[in-house]
Design an enzyme around this catalytic site. Structure first.
Site, short mmCIF file in Angstrom:
data_model
loop_
_atom_site.label_atom_id
_atom_site.label_comp_id
_atom_site.label_asym_id
_atom_site.label_seq_id
_atom_site.Cartn_x
_atom_site.Cartn_y
_atom_site.Cartn_z
N HIS A 39 -63.27 26.64 63.79
CA HIS A 39 -63.57 27.76 64.68
C HIS A 39 -63.66 27.23 66.10
CE1 HIS A 39 -64.33 30.41 61.33
NE2 HIS A 39 -64.97 29.40 60.76
N ALA A 40 -63.42 28.08 67.07
CA ALA A 40 -63.58 27.78 68.50
C ALA A 40 -62.95 26.45 68.91
CB ALA A 40 -65.04 27.87 68.89
#
Length: 90
Positions: free
Chosen positions: A15-16
């Site tokens: 994620h991210a």
């Protein structure tokens, strides 16, 4: 088509920031690379949206596949990246 399986080491999964760093590395290979969760359909590993949509948590195995000249070396580099906590403080 060469494949590698690796456990995602980043604490937040893919994620991210870890997803961004991974997809940038995929783009730098210049090869078509896919990523898949166990039992899932492979998606374009160069797309941050596709990678994040997989929802891969920390500690889960993923399978990478690539095609073309240098695919084995490219996959080895990408496996090394995913096996590192990309969310750790520098």
């Amino acid at each position: 088509m060469p494949q590698r399986t690796v456990v995602v080491a980043s604490r937040v999964g893919l994620h991210a920031r870890p997803a961004m760093l991974f997809t940038q590395a995929v783009a730098e290979t210049g090869l078509p690379v896919t990523i898949a969760r166990p039992g899932g359909e492979p998606v374009d590993a160069g797309s941050i949206l596709f990678v994040m949509s997989l929802g891969v948590p920390s500690g889960e195995e993923v399978t990478l596949s690539a095609d073309g000249d240098g695919a084995d070396a490219a996959l080895d580099g990408l496996v090394g990246l995913l096996a590192t906590d990309l969310d750790a403080e520098s």
